[in-house]
Enzyme design. Structure first.
Site, short mmCIF file in Angstrom:
data_model
loop_
_atom_site.label_atom_id
_atom_site.label_comp_id
_atom_site.label_asym_id
_atom_site.label_seq_id
_atom_site.Cartn_x
_atom_site.Cartn_y
_atom_site.Cartn_z
N GLU A 8 -1.79 31.90 40.68
CA GLU A 8 -0.98 32.61 39.68
C GLU A 8 -1.81 33.63 38.89
O GLU A 8 -1.27 34.60 38.35
CB GLU A 8 -0.33 31.62 38.71
CG GLU A 8 -1.26 30.88 37.78
CD GLU A 8 -1.79 29.58 38.33
OE1 GLU A 8 -2.20 28.71 37.54
OE2 GLU A 8 -1.81 29.43 39.57
N HIS A 30 -5.94 28.53 41.64
CA HIS A 30 -4.83 28.95 40.78
C HIS A 30 -4.39 30.35 41.21
O HIS A 30 -4.81 31.35 40.61
CB HIS A 30 -5.25 28.97 39.31
CG HIS A 30 -5.44 27.63 38.71
ND1 HIS A 30 -4.45 26.98 38.00
CD2 HIS A 30 -6.51 26.78 38.72
CE1 HIS A 30 -4.90 25.80 37.59
NE2 HIS A 30 -6.15 25.66 38.01
N CYS A 39 -3.57 23.07 41.89
CA CYS A 39 -4.67 22.33 41.27
C CYS A 39 -4.30 20.85 41.16
O CYS A 39 -4.30 20.15 42.17
CB CYS A 39 -5.02 22.93 39.92
SG CYS A 39 -6.67 22.44 39.35
#
Length: 696
Positions: free
Chosen positions: A603, A601, A405
């Site tokens: 993750e 993102h 990001c």
């Protein structure tokens, strides 16, 4: 439907989320389908506008819900896909009740906390608990409900009362309560008084715990367990000692060893032998084996991989909870122990050398000695120049790098400044008046409201066809042409600068590569005749002034020397784009050991047994270089499976397609007469938006 409520006492942040997730995981090993709900008593509608340094990270779901980080624990442990409805807040419930009152649903009655608000809470729990959350598409068997905060807080009172009523609504045989409490150690003695007081308060509110999860820094003594049993009106087998362990992945095994599964089989009348299909039993057994192997393997790790995280909110590590977990998942896959060093981005900036030279040099020592550098997301100007410096170090010194990001955006800004010659390049978020805004505010995003207005949720990224043979990040995704990741951002790469960025340094005689850069010789291969169309495999770029532009006069050795020095830095490709083709979502440096930036993102989709591909590649490159990275790429090409259920991806793809179509309409300028100049985007869109640094 069986319901297990997890509440907490004495202090907040005691580990209710891990206990709730571990309980659900153990029930899944029986072959049961499990879902989860998190109740947050705060007045916010969601977690989107809360500062990460105060509340931890904002976790994003497929549907764009910005929720509490505990829902990340649920998804990772249970391998499910939840929705924004799985996070209940006081703000959401009050808004729901007020909307009903305005419609006249209460038939003129005086609307009160009891029964109207408490009934709305119970209805919400029952409705959401029945929604499928995994690839079976079936209604779950068990719902874990975590009550956030601490029992006794004024904010949680309506929810405690709702749960008191709920136990009778669903029946005692379908409702169980785990209370997580603290057993502090004072002067070497484990103290039970705080837990006794917490249980007394809970019972006074009408809830009787079926199990006590006693948190302590060390294993509970047998005498302490017996004392808790006596004064808290539970059996000794109902007291679970949860001491500090090397990793939270050990908690499910710890609870299983103390008989949690056997207790709930009896307490909730779980018909494990006859009520669960054989394929689900087998799947549960495999899950138990894989999880046990994971925890045992974690204990035996010897080799280490050292990663430096350069962030803005390092004062609270929960701000990057999913990033940490993703790094751990990837490290476990490659059999390395993660050593994570935290560097505050502002400590890398020149001003810090004057203000606090010790912190400045310590920060740079960590960056310079790291085997991998990661820059996560964030908002606001503070620390971004330090991030840019860290990205430059990773690029120039060929250190594996992953930017997420904001980390992706600052890496592009750094490349524009130091490779493309755009010395005044910047982001309109950081400098609204920058001369070359390579990062701009997205035109369709609100500039007056912050909550829930970003580009949120599961979105596709389409890889360029030319990346099929050479792109490492694409191969880590199994070679798929389209990948799905969750997004949360207001800014994007300026489309007007894409060609300029991919061209690199115009004064260097670099050859643009459209296909696999398998070797330096391949990079230097030139057609026998000058390229005449865009279909040529390669096309020449302008050369530096000291080299003749005619092909015959270019010395091959000189070109080789220049390309060998600059090929790792001058070849940036935006390999992944949105469906519309306007938004750059994945970038990769050619010939760098591993240099990847992602607007999404990734993750948020990582799982302990299924690591996020970008993180896996990053850790593999940092831990073992090209050999280990190639090994993991080979595995991913054969076995990678996305974590999102196919049905959810189809639904989200339809929503994303509609959103992108709306975005395209926003981007299109008003109709212009034939032959008139088309308005540009960058100047009109480069004004600074209102994104607050705390709203990360």
């Amino acid at each position: 439907m069986k319901y297990i409520v997890v509440s907490g006492g004495v202090i907040s942040g005691i580990g209710k989320g891990v206990i709730a997730s571990s309980t659900g995981l153990l029930l899944k090993t029986l072959g049961l389908k499990v879902t989860a709900i998190k109740i947050d008593p705060y007045m916010n509608i969601d977690a989107g506008t809360m500062a990460p340094t105060e509340h931890g990270e904002v976790y994003v779901l497929n549907d764009g819900g910005e929720v509490d980080l505990d829902l990340g624990n649920y998804e990772r442990y249970l391998d499910v896909t939840l929705s924004r409805e799985n996070n209940i807040t006081t703000g959401k419930v009050y808004r729901d009740v007020i909307d009903r009152e305005r419609r006249g649903d209460y038939l003129g009655k005086t609307v009160q906390i009891v029964p109207h608000l408490t009934t709305a809470i119970q209805d919400w729990i029952e409705r959401v608990a029945a929604r499928p959350v995994d690839d079976t598409g079936e209604t779950p068997d068990v719902c874990i409900v975590e009550l956030g905060g601490t029992v006794g807080d004024i904010e949680s009172a309506p929810f405690v009362e709702a749960l008191r009523q709920f136990q009778f609504r669903v029946g005692q045989e379908n409702f169980a309560l785990i209370h997580v409490s603290l057993v502090p150690v004072v002067g070497g003695e484990q103290k039970t008084k705080p837990t006794q007081a917490a249980i007394r308060d809970l019972r006074g509110l009408g809830l009787v715990p079926d199990m006590i999860a006693a948190r302590c820094v060390e294993p509970l003594e047998r005498g302490v367990i017996n004392k808790l049993s006596m004064f808290c009106h539970v059996g000794p087998e109902q007291v679970m000692g949860v001491h500090d362990v090397g990793s939270t992945y050990h908690v499910p095994i710890l609870l299983e060893q103390q008989g949690m599964v056997r207790f709930f089989e009896k307490r909730l009348h779980l018909d494990v032998n006859g009520g669960i299909a054989e394929p689900m039993k087998k799947k549960g057994s495999q899950l138990r084996t894989r999880w046990r192997d994971l925890t045992v393997g974690h204990e035996r790790l010897i080799d280490k991989v050292e990663i430096v995280l350069v962030g803005k909110y390092t004062s609270l590590q929960d701000s990057y909870m999913s990033v940490i977990k993703s790094l751990e998942h990837a490290a476990l896959r490659v059999h390395r122990k993660l050593v994570l060093k935290w560097v505050e981005a502002g400590d890398l900036e020149p001003a810090m050398e004057k203000d606090n030279p010790v912190r400045y040099h310590e920060a740079w020592h960590s960056v310079c000695s790291a085997t991998g550098i990661l820059i996560p997301g964030g908002f606001g100007l503070r620390g971004t120049e330090g991030m840019i410096s860290a990205a430059k170090w990773a690029r120039e010194h060929r250190v594996p790098f992953l930017g997420i990001c904001l980390g992706f955006q600052v890496a592009v800004v750094e490349f524009a400044r130091n490779v493309c010659g755009l010395s005044e390049a910047g982001s309109s978020e950081l400098d609204p008046d920058c001369k070359d805004p390579v990062v701009i505010y997205m035109p369709e995003i609100s500039k007056t409201h912050l909550g829930g207005t970003m580009r949120l949720g599961l979105r596709p990224s389409l890889f360029s066809p030319s990346t099929e043979r050479w792109s490492r990040i694409r191969k880590l995704y199994g070679g798929a042409a389209t990948v799905w990741e969750r997004h949360r951002h207001r800014y994007e790469i300026n489309p007007e600068y894409i060609e300029r960025l991919e061209r690199g340094n115009p004064s260097t005689p670099v050859v643009q590569v459209d296909q696999e850069p398998s070797s330096q010789q391949h990079l230097l291969q030139r057609p026998s005749t000058p390229p005449s169309s865009s279909s040529s495999r390669m096309r020449s770029l302008p050369t530096s002034p000291n080299l003749n532009r005619s092909e015959s006069s270019v010395d091959d050795k000189a070109v080789q020397d220049i390309v060998r020095k600059r090929s790792a830095t001058d070849q940036l490709r935006f390999v992944g784009k949105s469906e519309s083709g306007e938004r750059m979502q994945i970038a990769e440096l050619i010939n760098h050991p591993y240099y990847v930036g992602m607007q999404a993102h990734p993750e948020f989709a990582s799982r302990p047994l299924n690591p996020s591909p970008p993180f896996l590649g990053f850790i593999a490159a940092a831990a073992g270089g090209k050999a280990l990275l190639d090994e993991q790429i080979e595995v991913q090409m054969k076995s990678y499976a996305p974590p999102h259920p196919r049905e959810a991806m189809i639904l989200e793809s339809e929503a994303a397609a509609k959103a992108d179509e709306a975005d395209e309409q926003t981007r299109k300028p008003a109709s212009t007469p034939p032959g008139a100049a088309t308005p540009t985007r960058s100047r009109s869109l480069s004004k600074k938006g209102p994104a607050a640094e705390g709203a990360a």
